[in-house]
Design a protein around this motif. Sequence first.
Motif, mmCIF file in Angstrom:
data_model
loop_
_atom_site.group_PDB
_atom_site.id
_atom_site.type_symbol
_atom_site.label_atom_id
_atom_site.label_comp_id
_atom_site.label_asym_id
_atom_site.label_seq_id
_atom_site.Cartn_x
_atom_site.Cartn_y
_atom_site.Cartn_z
ATOM 1 N N GLU A 42 3.485 29.882 52.595
ATOM 2 C CA GLU A 42 3.816 30.198 53.895
ATOM 3 C C GLU A 42 3.448 29.243 54.830
ATOM 4 O O GLU A 42 2.626 28.766 54.999
ATOM 5 C CB GLU A 42 3.301 31.705 54.209
ATOM 6 N N ARG A 43 4.342 29.234 55.809
ATOM 7 C CA ARG A 43 4.063 28.209 57.135
ATOM 8 C C ARG A 43 3.338 29.074 57.944
ATOM 9 O O ARG A 43 3.408 30.247 58.739
ATOM 10 C CB ARG A 43 5.566 28.050 57.762
ATOM 11 N N ILE A 44 2.076 28.311 58.436
ATOM 12 C CA ILE A 44 1.215 29.104 58.922
ATOM 13 C C ILE A 44 1.251 28.569 60.582
ATOM 14 O O ILE A 44 1.228 27.282 60.407
ATOM 15 C CB ILE A 44 -0.261 28.933 58.357
ATOM 16 N N ASN A 45 1.051 29.372 61.361
ATOM 17 C CA ASN A 45 1.142 28.715 62.920
ATOM 18 C C ASN A 45 -0.284 28.352 63.362
ATOM 19 O O ASN A 45 -1.071 28.779 63.970
ATOM 20 C CB ASN A 45 1.633 29.790 63.775
ATOM 21 N N ASN A 46 -0.489 26.924 62.839
ATOM 22 C CA ASN A 46 -1.914 26.471 63.174
ATOM 23 C C ASN A 46 -1.669 24.974 63.105
ATOM 24 O O ASN A 46 -1.129 24.288 62.182
ATOM 25 C CB ASN A 46 -2.797 26.631 62.202
ATOM 26 N N ASN A 47 -1.654 23.988 64.283
ATOM 27 C CA ASN A 47 -1.375 22.834 64.682
ATOM 28 C C ASN A 47 -2.366 22.006 63.948
ATOM 29 O O ASN A 47 -2.470 20.610 63.866
ATOM 30 C CB ASN A 47 -1.102 22.551 65.937
ATOM 31 N N ASP A 48 -3.744 22.561 63.631
ATOM 32 C CA ASP A 48 -4.718 21.739 63.138
ATOM 33 C C ASP A 48 -4.655 21.724 61.592
ATOM 34 O O ASP A 48 -5.101 22.079 60.830
ATOM 35 C CB ASP A 48 -6.182 22.529 63.485
ATOM 36 N N THR A 49 -3.904 20.552 61.514
ATOM 37 C CA THR A 49 -3.320 20.020 59.787
ATOM 38 C C THR A 49 -4.092 18.721 59.615
ATOM 39 O O THR A 49 -3.667 18.086 58.475
ATOM 40 C CB THR A 49 -1.925 20.294 59.807
#
Length: 265
Positions: free
Chosen positions: A197-204
């Motif tokens: 799932e694409r998780i809405n979190n830019n901390d990758t």
Amino acid sequence: MRTALTIAGSDSCGGAGIQADIKTMTAYGVYAMSAITALTAQNTTGVTGIMEVTEEFLGKQLDSIFTDIYPDAVKIGMVSSNSLIEIISEKLKYYNAKNIVVDPVMISTSGSTLLRDDAVETLKNCLFRQAVLLTPNIPEASVLSGIAINDEVDMIKAAKIISSEYGCAVLCKGGHSFNDANDLLYLNHSYTWFNGERINNNDTHGTGCTLSSAIASGLAKGLNLETSIRLAKEYISGALKANLNLGKGSGPLNHVWNIFKGDKQ
């Protein structure tokens, strides 16, 4: 306790490299060891310096590890020069290392080149054929296969080409606009999709390092490749959902989310 070795660069801010690898392996209940290929000065906003170790010193690190606590799996990450790649290959052959997972850190997710052309060739010739699994992202898979990757059909074609060339399994990592975080495993002339799932979190920061270390940890524990990948993707999703939210740039994952369940202590 099962054991795993990471051979990679050090990330001073702790989000990627050996720091991410050690955290991941520990969260998996695996005893983690490291051989450092380079020191980096970096944080969530970027890298300001890189200092490689010498070939001799890297060799001594590997000798110290393999002659005392033999690793059940090996993860290889950032290695930026020919001589270091060659000494790693030599030592892994000498000690008959097993369950080798190579994260070919060649091109960033944004498309920036991270490895010189001559070093890429050495990486392919020396380490890829020793690996049980390669984990390229889409830009890296495009370079290694020699084809443009614009959709999921192209991912299958590229993974097949790479697997045929180097005789190992290939996990082509998705998550690049057309693909909703779905990864493709090409193994033994067949392929399997691992949906995410694409998780809405830019901390990758450090997701690639973390995924390959999680897979290596599963292999170290005696799990098969498919199970190791499935559990690694679940682990990554949990680490992203925990939303650690540290730093001024692309922040790190919460590698211990499954220990503290996201509690901030």
